[in-house]
Write a protein that holds these residues in place. Structure first.
Motif, PDB file in Angstrom:
ATOM      1  N   LYS A   8       0.843  -1.189   0.094  1.00  0.00           N
ATOM      2  CA  LYS A   8      -0.106  -0.241   0.030  1.00  0.00           C
ATOM      3  C   LYS A   8       1.000   1.179  -0.063  1.00  0.00           C
ATOM      4  O   LYS A   8       0.282   2.189  -0.701  1.00  0.00           O
ATOM      5  CB  LYS A   8      -0.836  -0.067   1.207  1.00  0.00           C
ATOM      6  N   MET A   9       1.881   1.085   0.797  1.00  0.00           N
ATOM      7  CA  MET A   9       2.885   2.482   0.843  1.00  0.00           C
ATOM      8  C   MET A   9       3.337   2.621  -0.687  1.00  0.00           C
ATOM      9  O   MET A   9       3.603   3.723  -0.879  1.00  0.00           O
ATOM     10  CB  MET A   9       4.044   1.952   1.663  1.00  0.00           C
ATOM     11  N   LYS A  65      -7.090  -7.504   2.063  1.00  0.00           N
ATOM     12  CA  LYS A  65      -8.634  -7.027   1.968  1.00  0.00           C
ATOM     13  C   LYS A  65      -8.577  -5.942   3.294  1.00  0.00           C
ATOM     14  O   LYS A  65      -9.242  -4.921   3.205  1.00  0.00           O
ATOM     15  CB  LYS A  65      -9.393  -8.086   2.214  1.00  0.00           C
ATOM     16  N   ASP A  66      -8.127  -6.531   4.462  1.00  0.00           N
ATOM     17  CA  ASP A  66      -7.980  -5.722   5.777  1.00  0.00           C
ATOM     18  C   ASP A  66      -7.489  -4.415   5.697  1.00  0.00           C
ATOM     19  O   ASP A  66      -7.929  -3.327   6.216  1.00  0.00           O
ATOM     20  CB  ASP A  66      -7.640  -6.505   7.032  1.00  0.00           C
ATOM     21  N   THR A  82      -4.771  -4.162  -6.402  1.00  0.00           N
ATOM     22  CA  THR A  82      -4.771  -2.687  -6.775  1.00  0.00           C
ATOM     23  C   THR A  82      -5.680  -2.004  -5.575  1.00  0.00           C
ATOM     24  O   THR A  82      -6.118  -2.543  -4.821  1.00  0.00           O
ATOM     25  CB  THR A  82      -5.843  -2.622  -8.070  1.00  0.00           C
ATOM     26  N   ASN A  83      -5.440  -0.678  -5.642  1.00  0.00           N
ATOM     27  CA  ASN A  83      -5.952   0.435  -4.674  1.00  0.00           C
ATOM     28  C   ASN A  83      -7.278   0.402  -5.071  1.00  0.00           C
ATOM     29  O   ASN A  83      -8.349   0.997  -4.189  1.00  0.00           O
ATOM     30  CB  ASN A  83      -5.219   1.792  -4.935  1.00  0.00           C
ATOM     31  N   HIS A  84      -7.979   0.275  -6.295  1.00  0.00           N
ATOM     32  CA  HIS A  84      -9.081   0.547  -6.517  1.00  0.00           C
ATOM     33  C   HIS A  84      -9.980  -0.893  -7.107  1.00  0.00           C
ATOM     34  O   HIS A  84      -8.977  -1.690  -7.713  1.00  0.00           O
ATOM     35  CB  HIS A  84      -9.255   1.825  -7.506  1.00  0.00           C
ATOM     36  N   ASP A  97      -3.934 -17.802   1.744  1.00  0.00           N
ATOM     37  CA  ASP A  97      -5.669 -17.082   2.091  1.00  0.00           C
ATOM     38  C   ASP A  97      -5.294 -16.112   3.054  1.00  0.00           C
ATOM     39  O   ASP A  97      -5.937 -15.103   3.319  1.00  0.00           O
ATOM     40  CB  ASP A  97      -6.607 -18.391   2.593  1.00  0.00           C
ATOM     41  N   LYS A  98      -4.389 -16.440   4.062  1.00  0.00           N
ATOM     42  CA  LYS A  98      -4.206 -15.609   5.185  1.00  0.00           C
ATOM     43  C   LYS A  98      -3.579 -14.144   4.711  1.00  0.00           C
ATOM     44  O   LYS A  98      -3.806 -13.285   5.184  1.00  0.00           O
ATOM     45  CB  LYS A  98      -3.302 -16.020   6.227  1.00  0.00           C
ATOM     46  N   PHE A  99      -2.852 -14.340   3.617  1.00  0.00           N
ATOM     47  CA  PHE A  99      -2.224 -12.898   3.256  1.00  0.00           C
ATOM     48  C   PHE A  99      -3.431 -12.164   2.507  1.00  0.00           C
ATOM     49  O   PHE A  99      -3.271 -10.957   2.576  1.00  0.00           O
ATOM     50  CB  PHE A  99      -1.150 -13.364   2.098  1.00  0.00           C
ATOM     51  N   LEU A 100      -4.240 -12.963   1.614  1.00  0.00           N
ATOM     52  CA  LEU A 100      -5.268 -12.096   1.105  1.00  0.00           C
ATOM     53  C   LEU A 100      -6.178 -11.372   2.130  1.00  0.00           C
ATOM     54  O   LEU A 100      -6.681 -10.360   1.766  1.00  0.00           O
ATOM     55  CB  LEU A 100      -6.012 -13.238   0.015  1.00  0.00           C
ATOM     56  N   LYS A 101      -6.181 -12.217   3.223  1.00  0.00           N
ATOM     57  CA  LYS A 101      -7.290 -11.428   4.318  1.00  0.00           C
ATOM     58  C   LYS A 101      -6.633 -10.020   4.749  1.00  0.00           C
ATOM     59  O   LYS A 101      -7.130  -9.009   4.753  1.00  0.00           O
ATOM     60  CB  LYS A 101      -7.363 -12.496   5.536  1.00  0.00           C
TER      61      LYS A 101
END
Length: 302
Positions: free
Chosen positions: A223-224, A253-254, A299-301, A246-250
């Motif tokens: 994100k940075m 999302k968070d 992505t950011n969006h 799956d844990k990374f993808l959470k």
């Protein structure tokens, strides 16, 4: 503990690495349990062009990779080849809270990432790109040599690995045309890099989601680094590895990012995968869950 169990055999692999010795039986056990591949997905023709016998470099070899694109450009990567670690490797890992997997070998997911990127030059042309957890830097170097990106930063958190990246950039400097290429030591748990904030069009990474303790820091780093007000994306190639992906993808999302997961993203990679699933001596312990990298576009969006 059962001496033939998976956990026992993996401890034996570590013991061999530390003691620098093995016998025929232990080699057979290692081959049976290890996920490491001799040739990986075999997407890039490669050959060892120099294996120095000098004591300073007896652990190294220079491998020539031919990029399967117009003109068949070549890249030369110096890497370790002895499959051994020493106590200094582990001391550095502890000091920087990093792993040393980048020194072990050229991992198959990195090869797939490099192949995917070279197949989509328009995606990278004129873009600022950073590779995270790059190991020896194959994908970043392929992007620099084959896509006309404006800038490629090849990063890793392990200073030993970064030294290899610097050497490999220097060895291939004539292949990059007008693309600016540099190495960087980047730790995902350090977010004081104000000069990097919201500066990259594309992030690429391979097999960086295995260690769950790094997931939150990795998500924050993504994100940075991504540009916030312009179209930008991160392209990750990672096997599922149990529930690790799956844990990374959470975490993704968070933190407010969005992702799309794709299984079949390239016809040649998929064909090779299907061959390996049926059985191939080049990768005797191939398993889809642990070995086949999925494509995650972040992505950011939406």
């Amino acid at each position: 503990m059962d001496p033939t169990s998976s956990s026992s055999l993996r401890w034996n692999i570590l013991r061999q690495a530390l003691l620098r010795r093995s016998d025929s039986q232990s080699q057979a056990e290692t081959k049976r349990i290890s996920r490491k591949a001799t040739q990986g997905f075999n997407l890039f023709p490669s050959q060892v062009v120099d294996s120095s016998p000098q004591s300073d470099h007896s652990r190294e070899a220079c491998v020539c990779y031919t990029i399967p694109t117009t003109g068949s450009p070549k890249l030369y990567l110096t890497k370790r080849v002895d499959n051994c670690s020493d106590l200094n490797d582990f001391e550095i890992s502890n000091r920087y809270n990093i792993d040393n997997t980048g020194l072990v070998c050229q991992w198959p997911s990195e090869e797939v990432l490099a192949f995917f990127c070279k197949s989509q030059p328009d995606r990278f042309r004129g873009k600022r790109v950073i590779e995270l957890g790059s190991g020896y830097g194959l994908a970043g170097l392929v992007i620099a040599a084959a896509t006309e990106a404006s800038e490629v930063v090849i990063s890793d958190g392990n200073p030993q690995v970064v030294n290899y990246i610097k050497r490999n950039i220097e060895s291939n400097s004539m292949a990059f045309g007008g693309t600016s290429v540099k190495a960087m030591e980047l730790h995902w748990n350090q977010h004081e890099h104000s000069e990097l904030t919201n500066t990259f069009d594309i992030i690429v990474a391979s097999d960086c989601t295995f260690f769950k303790e790094f997931h939150k820091h990795l998500a924050r780093t993504i994100k940075m680094l991504l540009k916030a007000k312009e179209p930008s994306e991160a392209l990750f190639f990672s096997p599922k590895r149990g529930d690790s992906l799956d844990k990374f993808l959470k975490e993704i999302k968070d933190i407010g990012l969005h992702y799309v997961l794709t299984e079949n993203y390239d016809a040649q990679v998929w064909k090779r995968h299907e061959t390996l699933v049926k059985g191939d001596e080049a990768w005797p312990n191939y398993d889809k869950n642990h070995c086949y990298p999925l494509l995650i576009q972040i992505t950011n969006h939406i």
